[in-house]
Design an enzyme around this catalytic site. Structure first.
Site, PDB file in Angstrom:
ATOM      1  N   ASP A  13       0.828  -1.210   0.000  1.00 27.70           N
ATOM      2  CA  ASP A  13       0.000   0.000   0.000  1.00 27.70           C
ATOM      3  C   ASP A  13       0.865   1.265   0.000  1.00 27.70           C
ATOM      4  O   ASP A  13       2.081   1.213   0.237  1.00 27.70           O
ATOM      5  CB  ASP A  13      -0.899  -0.045   1.251  1.00 27.70           C
ATOM      6  CG  ASP A  13      -2.234   0.649   1.048  1.00 27.70           C
ATOM      7  OD1 ASP A  13      -2.349   1.469   0.120  1.00 27.70           O
ATOM      8  OD2 ASP A  13      -3.160   0.389   1.842  1.00 27.70           O
ATOM      9  N   ASP A  19     -11.024   1.963  -3.161  1.00 27.58           N
ATOM     10  CA  ASP A  19     -11.647   1.647  -1.868  1.00 27.58           C
ATOM     11  C   ASP A  19     -13.165   1.741  -1.956  1.00 27.58           C
ATOM     12  O   ASP A  19     -13.860   1.400  -1.001  1.00 27.58           O
ATOM     13  CB  ASP A  19     -11.127   2.600  -0.783  1.00 27.58           C
ATOM     14  CG  ASP A  19      -9.763   2.161  -0.269  1.00 27.58           C
ATOM     15  OD1 ASP A  19      -9.356   1.022  -0.572  1.00 27.58           O
ATOM     16  OD2 ASP A  19      -9.108   2.948   0.431  1.00 27.58           O
TER      17      ASP A  19
HETATM   18  C1  DGJ Z   1      -5.969   1.767   1.856  1.00 25.14           C
HETATM   19  C2  DGJ Z   1      -6.346   0.589   1.016  1.00 25.14           C
HETATM   20  O1  DGJ Z   1      -6.899   1.015  -0.185  1.00 25.14           O
HETATM   21  C3  DGJ Z   1      -7.317  -0.288   1.791  1.00 25.14           C
HETATM   22  O2  DGJ Z   1      -7.717  -1.368   0.997  1.00 25.14           O
HETATM   23  C4  DGJ Z   1      -6.668  -0.761   3.048  1.00 25.14           C
HETATM   24  O3  DGJ Z   1      -5.590  -1.602   2.748  1.00 25.14           O
HETATM   25  C5  DGJ Z   1      -6.221   0.432   3.884  1.00 25.14           C
HETATM   26  N1  DGJ Z   1      -5.374   1.308   3.105  1.00 25.14           N
HETATM   27  C6  DGJ Z   1      -5.471  -0.030   5.096  1.00 25.14           C
HETATM   28  O4  DGJ Z   1      -4.946   1.006   5.811  1.00 25.14           O
END
Ligand code: DGJ
Length: 711
Positions: free
Chosen positions: A441, A499
């Site tokens: 990430d 997300d």
């Molecule tokens: C952002 C990501 O897009 C989510 O899927 C998740 O992994 C969160 N970060 C976790 O902090």
């Protein structure tokens, strides 16, 4: 006069080599022979108020030479602009393209440009070498400067933000200039750094289209300028920070590659070439793509609220519905109870995971799944042991305040010690437990900028980890889809699209994603209803059908579902496992039908194809119009089965027409489907009709995905 012709796929590049200077552009666009051409100089009419020495567009235009358009390179030496004149030019044919070497001996600079014909498109590369006696600083080095093919009139691009990725924009070619530029340090939520240039009224299947994407994961600039001669020039390259690309004598700087595709078969044709080029860059564990494992990701199931017992419980629920890879998301490492602390300290939180990750990963494997783990290596919380030990490792600008985002700072990936440290800790994590997958990430923009060194530092770390752990797959994520680009492709195997898991929102995003990257690397999950990002409610069937176009996953707690939904989800997982045999690695075609319908087909028309016909909003017409599928023309007779309609069945659903009531396939000529259209069943809002098509001759049909019981 030497004509250099580079045919690839449906297009041709034609250049004219000249005794000194860079080759001249003669043609970029539809395939055409170039054997008997007059010299460009003999074809150009004189223009008033112009230099007496004509200066047409070359492969490597530079300013100050009579060329007034965009330059391929801008340099400084000792703070002053360094004008260039290509005094020596060489070209060499390579196995599959051309290498052009341009030198300015007075400036002590060489530019090497390569054009490689591959997979129906062209890969452009550029490298600058300083062989002068003093350092030279690169202000800008374009990966490509090309004429916009004649007849193109539209610019299609994508922009976006966290939770609203990949919003498509369709504009006219500019009268002055058009620019898509990123300055946030990552490729960003507008998706891959790329653009489509299209014929005036392009369809998905007809008309000339040029598609370009950069293999770059940082700041980039794509620009189109109209020259006052009346033609447009397209440039693309990485954006450099002032002074960061300063080359000592003998040093070189490489621009990111650009992938270009030209097709006369509309956006679908250009997209197919982009997919082919990107697929060739993927480095799968074991050398070839294995069936894409169905995921369960813990994030929206429990966010930070977990420990070993909770995760084992979630893993059991996942295994019970057929999940193949269980990914433990954020919250597993020291001090990470929320997003205020812990980034940088990549060892398990002893309160939550007192025995470490090994027994947990083993428990997941004993349940028949692979274990995957979330990391965010380039980030650091001020509240972490790593920051307390190495505050200087965070990107910072002396005298400026440190600016956090999501309470975190960014590690300086240009720093070899930082990369070595990250390699050591990630390597230790991967050796500590049977971990087959990393979700990588990156949850903020870069302030201060890290420049190209930040991007290259991350790519370098990824490459080292891949070399040390070649069987581990990696997913690229940046707060959803903030880093989905071909620069990451050699190191990763999946991108987290957004997300926002709301299936209605996902329809347009997923269509934007596949403009540049193929669907097998597009993470698409079934989330909870109401969707966490939007609060909208959608049926299980609609959510799952939309997710089944990409790399399928689940992001909820199966035990929180009612038994009927849980059972239905398990059936959809079965469907996705069968569908991936057809839908991944093959052709992809998009289109629009009447009355707000959109459709997407994946696979091979004769061996097996899945067709998703998606309705988001209620129909306005009394009956659905036949759906024309132009890409099928010329494919013989096809057997067509309506596998089912996902979602939208309750309430006033109209009955199916007799054609779609039985289980036997209907046989149509492909030309009929292409020109007259496929008769559609009635579709309510938020529903997807899924069809299976294949050659009508016996034995041609791929295994039929069993359609889930429907909601
Ligand atoms: C952002 C990501 O897009 C989510 O899927 C998740 O992994 C969160 N970060 C976790 O902090």
């Amino acid at each position: 006069m030497t004509i250099l012709s580079l045919p690839s796929g449906e297009g041709t590049i034609v250049l004219e080599a000249v005794p000194t200077g860079a080759p001249l552009w003669r043609h970029f666009g539809a395939a055409c022979a170039s054997a008997a051409l007059p010299a460009l100089a003999d074809t150009r009419t004189a223009a008033s108020f112009s230099l007496d020495q004509d200066c047409p567009l070359t492969l490597a235009p530079v300013g100050g030479t009579g060329w007034f358009g965009p330059a391929v390179v801008e340099l400084r030496r000792d703070g002053a602009a360094l004008p260039l004149v290509w005094t020596h030019a060489d070209h060499a044919e390579t196995a599959d393209g051309l290498c052009i070497t341009l030198r300015d001996d007075r400036a002590g600079v060489t530019l090497v440009q390569t054009i490689t014909c591959e997979h129906g498109g062209w890969r452009f590369g550029a490298e600058l070498i300083n062989h002068g006696s003093a350092p030279v600083s690169i202000e800008a080095l374009a990966s490509v400067v090309v004429p916009v093919p004649a007849g193109l009139a539209r610019v299609v691009s994508w922009r976006g933000r966290h939770n609203a990725e990949l919003v498509e924009a369709d504009e006219a070619l500019p009268q002055q200039a058009w620019r898509r530029e990123g300055r946030r340090g990552i490729s960003g939520h507008g998706g891959a750094p790329g653009v489509y240039l299209c014929a005036p009224a392009p369809t998905r299947d007809h008309g000339d289209v040029l598609a370009l994407q950069l293999c770059w994961s940082g700041d980039s600039r794509i620009a189109i300028e109209r020259d006052d001669e009346g033609f447009h020039v397209l440039t693309a390259g990485a954006v450099l920070q002032p002074g960061e690309a300063t080359l000592a004598t003998g040093r070189r700087w490489t621009a990111p590659d650009a992938l270009l595709a030209f097709s006369a078969r509309g956006r679908n044709g250009a997209m197919a070439v982009q997919h082919a080029m990107v697929r060739a860059m993927l480095r799968w564990p074991g050398g070839a793509m294995a069936p894409r494992k169905v995921h369960l990701n813990s994030w929206e199931a429990c966010y930070f609220d977990h420990d070993a017992a909770r995760i084992v419980e979630l893993a059991r629920a996942a295994a019970a519905i057929g999940i193949e890879r269980f990914v433990l998301d954020d919250g597993w490492f020291a001090g990470r109870n929320d997003d205020h602390a812990g980034l940088g300290d990549w060892h398990p939180d002893t309160a939550k995971y007192p025995h470490g990750l090994a027994p947990l990963a083993q428990a997941v494997r004993d349940l028949g799944m692979e274990f995957g783990l979330w990391v965010e290596p380039e980030m650091i919380n001020p509240d972490s042991d790593l920051y307390r030990a190495h505050p200087d490792w965070a990107l910072h600008c002396d005298g400026h305040p440190l600016l956090t985002a999501r309470n975190q700072l960014v590690l300086d990936m240009a720093h070899a010690d930082v990369r070595d440290h990250l390699f050591a800790v990630l390597d230790a994590v991967l050796r500590s437990a049977p971990i087959g997958y990393l979700k990588w990430d990156h949850n903020r923009d870069l302030v201060p900028p890290g420049g190209a060194a930040q991007v290259r530092g991350t790519h370098d770390l990824l490459a080292r980890l891949r070399a040390a752990h070649p069987l581990v797959e990696i997913e690229s994520c940046a707060g959803g889809g903030g880093r989905s680009d071909a620069g990451m492709i050699p190191y990763v195997h999946r991108f987290w699209t957004s997300d926002t898991i709301d299936a209605v929102s996902r329809v347009a995003m997923q269509r934007g994603f596949v403009a540049f990257l193929p669907p097998e690397v597009m993470g698409s999950h079934v989330g909870a209803s109401p969707a966490h990002a939007t609060g909208r409610t959608q049926s299980m069937a609609f959510r799952a059908a939309i997710a089944s176009m990409g790399h399928f996953g689940v992001e909820l707690d199966p035990d929180a579902l009612n038994p009927a939904d849980r059972d239905e989800l398990a059936q959809w997982i079965g469907f996705a496992r069968a569908a991936r045999q057809i839908a991944h690695g093959g052709g992809v075609w998009l289109g629009e039908g009447a009355d707000g319908l959109v459709w997407q087909a994946q696979g091979c028309p004769t061996r097996g194809l899945l067709l998703w016909v998606v309705r988001c909003d209620p129909p306005q017409d009394r009956r659905p119009q036949p759906l024309r599928l132009p890409f099928l023309a010329g494919q013989g007779d096809l057997a067509v089965r309506l596998l089912g309609i996902a979602g939208g069945l309750a309430g006033h659903a109209a009955p199916l027409p007799p054609l779609w009531q039985g289980t036997d396939p209907a046989v149509f000529s492909a030309d009929w489907l292409a020109r007259a259209g496929l008769p559609l069943p009635p579709l309510k809002a938020e529903s997807v009709a899924i069809f299976h098509l294949a050659g009508a001759q016996a034995g041609a049909m791929a295994p039929l995905p069993r359609f889930p019981r429907n909601s």
